[in-house]
Design an enzyme around this catalytic site. Structure first.
Site, PDB file in Angstrom:
ATOM      1  N   ARG A   1      -4.563-131.067-100.571  1.00 46.43           N
ATOM      2  CA  ARG A   1      -3.114-131.080-100.385  1.00 46.43           C
ATOM      3  C   ARG A   1      -2.625-132.524-100.388  1.00 46.43           C
ATOM      4  O   ARG A   1      -2.987-133.328 -99.518  1.00 46.43           O
ATOM      5  CB  ARG A   1      -2.699-130.395 -99.079  1.00 46.43           C
ATOM      6  CG  ARG A   1      -1.190-130.457 -98.844  1.00 46.43           C
ATOM      7  CD  ARG A   1      -0.668-129.426 -97.863  1.00 46.43           C
ATOM      8  NE  ARG A   1      -1.121-129.639 -96.499  1.00 46.43           N
ATOM      9  CZ  ARG A   1      -0.692-128.916 -95.455  1.00 46.43           C
ATOM     10  NH1 ARG A   1       0.178-127.936 -95.643  1.00 46.43           N
ATOM     11  NH2 ARG A   1      -1.156-129.156 -94.251  1.00 46.43           N
TER      12      ARG A   1
ATOM     13  N   ASP B   1      -0.388-129.839 -85.740  1.00 42.69           N
ATOM     14  CA  ASP B   1      -0.283-130.827 -86.800  1.00 42.69           C
ATOM     15  C   ASP B   1       1.184-131.193 -86.953  1.00 42.69           C
ATOM     16  O   ASP B   1       2.015-130.843 -86.110  1.00 42.69           O
ATOM     17  CB  ASP B   1      -0.912-130.321 -88.103  1.00 42.69           C
ATOM     18  CG  ASP B   1      -0.157-129.141 -88.712  1.00 42.69           C
ATOM     19  OD1 ASP B   1       0.903-128.743 -88.188  1.00 42.69           O
ATOM     20  OD2 ASP B   1      -0.646-128.612 -89.730  1.00 42.69           O
TER      21      ASP B   1
END
Length: 534
Positions: A164, A444
């Site tokens: 990613r 996160d």
């Protein structure tokens, strides 16, 4: 040392190890991508601002009339490569060496190595991450833990690797092309693709990616153009790249078919990025004072707007013969408390059973200890490689379904949790750690964004706690002070200094009259001012 052309400036040290990644040829490849696509990228970011102004003026998100033909026509995405036909369990995490080995060995089918929400974009994190992935692909990666002396190497069978990159809104300030910071998306993608595409194909896999934070199918089109150009420049067969788009903005939900269409020759489906999705719901509707979400813990996948979005993803992907991936459960194993651990695992199991029963082709976990639970659920409910044949033909969804605000309470405990998570995560991020367990959940950037976004929304939309108190800037700052006082006794001066910087950033974000798009943007400026290079 790598020789950098005069029109390209790298403002961070390039050691002999880093020069292997930042070779003259790799830098030239990055510069070409940046120059080719920088104007279009800026235009699309400007279009976000224009779209936000319309939302602020009261225009509601809806399916686009100009792309109706794409939604109603019969077409399909390119055939799925053999090694990613079965993606029933995917694990995600940052790109540090130990994490990569453990994730690839975890028993999951896919590991998504994350330069985005799980990583602080410090120079050392970024380039070490590229080196780690290069070594993992060539199976030369190893790690010896200096604290325990334990050695880590790859198993014979490992997960398939996806990467990613950072979103279109981010820049890489360590690298200037023609005097301008380059796109962080292009930097992350370009370095990985340049060094590994040929090697991955030779090993029977391919350069596979996750694409985050997009708000329009035109942004997906830009990614497709980058892919075509990159493959052409390196002589890689067209269609070798495959990418899964994260549907993690409220605007993207109304353009799922269009996302797949733009990337149809490079598509690996869509993923329900649930935490960023909730954050986006708050952000994009930030001018609408009727939109007030309850405590984060009450905004579950069983709420109407979240379940509608999840099932629409399944229906859309399966109509186009491609994967619909489920989302992340933030729970992690709690070794110190068997009762709490069993409760958390029960919730994870229920979440994965809902996804598999609805029709998702796989799911995400954040911890290796949850891989067996997710596997058991999907093996039981989905014994075949995927369930793309499950079309959800009878399911229909409207814009009203996708915009229905969940009902619930705002509690002092929820407010305190948001403050504590925001402080704890930003403190870790400023120290270079982009993924951290807090209060038995894996946090996160996406989950931290929800916490600070809810605080802003509650303050600026005149929300009230369930005990009748109005949520004000003063109340939030009082709770911030109290949470700082709680953590101070257990911290050294450096750690507490980072907490105070996190608190200062949180206060600024809460006070601002206009919602700040991403907390990582001001946080990035903060870490750059204090960055220490290895």
């Amino acid at each position: 040392m790598s020789k950098v052309p005069a029109e390209i400036e790298i403002t961070a040290p390039i050691s002999s190890k880093y020069a292997e990644i930042l070779s003259p040829a790799a830098i030239a490849f990055l510069a070409d991508l940046q120059r080719t696509f920088r104007v279009r990228r800026k235009e699309l970011l400007a279009a976000r601002v224009t779209r936000q102004a319309l939302l602020d003026a009261g225009v509601k998100p809806d399916f686009l009339p100009e792309t109706r033909l794409i939604r109603e026509s019969k077409w399909r995405c390119a055939a799925i490569p053999t090694d990613i036909q079965d993606r029933r369990v995917e694990i995600t995490g940052p790109v540090d060496r130990k994490m990569i080995i453990n994730a690839l060995n975890s028993g999951a089918h896919v590991f998504m190595a994350d330069f985005e929400d799980s990583s602080t974009p410090l120079w050392n994190n970024l380039i070490d991450g590229q080196i780690n992935l290069r070594d993992a692909i060539r199976r030369t990666i190893s790690f010896e833990d200096p604290k325990t002396g334990k050695s880590y190497t790859l198993n014979e069978k490992t997960a398939v690797l996806f990467v990613r990159a950072r979103g279109w809104h981010m820049v890489e300030r360590h690298v200037l092309v023609d005097g301008e910071p380059m796109s962080a998306s292009i930097f992350d993608f370009g370095l990985y693709f340049f060094h590994n595409a040929t090697e991955l194909l030779a090993r029977g896999s391919g350069p596979y990616f996750y694409l985050p934070k997009m708000e329009s199918h035109l942004e997906a089109r830009l990614w497709n153009e980058v892919f075509v150009h990159a493959q052409e420049k390196l002589g890689i067969p067209q269609g070798s790249i495959r990418a899964t788009c994260l549907i993690e903005t409220i605007l993207a939900t109304f353009e799922m078919d269009e996302f797949l269409y733009e990337l149809r020759n490079h598509s690996a489906g869509l993923n329900c990025g649930r935490w960023d999705y909730i954050f986006s719901f708050i952000k994009k509707l930030s001018a609408d004072h009727s939109v007030i979400l309850p405590d984060r813990s009450q905004v579950t996948m069983s709420t109407h707007f979240m379940r509608s979005y999840s099932k629409l993803c399944i229906k859309t992907c399966h109509n186009r013969e491609i994967h619909a991936m489920g989302g992340m459960s933030a729970f992690i194993p709690i070794k110190s408390d068997p009762v709490a651990n069993e409760k958390a695992l029960t919730q994870v199991r229920a979440d994965k059973e809902r996804e598999a029963t609805d029709g998702h082709d796989g799911t995400w976990v954040a911890h290796p200890g949850l891989v067996p639970i997710a596997l058991e659920v999907f093996n039981r409910i989905m014994p075949q490689a995927n369930q793309i044949n499950k079309k959800l033909s009878d399911f229909a969804v409207t814009a009203a379904d996708l915009l229905q605000v969940p009902i619930g309470e705002i509690t002092e405990a929820g407010l305190r949790q948001n403050v504590a998570v925001g402080l704890g995560y930003v403190e870790a991020w400023l120290r270079g750690i982009g993924c951290v367990p807090l209060f038995n959940l894996m946090e996160d950037a996406a989950t931290a964004e929800i916490s600070r976004a809810q605080l802003w929304q509650w303050v600026h939309h005149d929300a009230v706690l369930n005990d009748g108190r109005k949520i004000t800037v003063e109340l939030c700052e009082q709770v911030i002070d109290e949470e700082l006082a709680k953590v101070k006794p257990g911290l050294n001066d450096d750690r507490y200094d980072a907490y105070e910087k996190a608190a200062s950033l949180m206060r600024d974000l809460i006070r601002d009259e206009k919602f700040t798009d991403f907390l990582t943007l001001p946080a990035y400026e903060q870490v750059l001012r204090e960055e220490v290079f290895a």
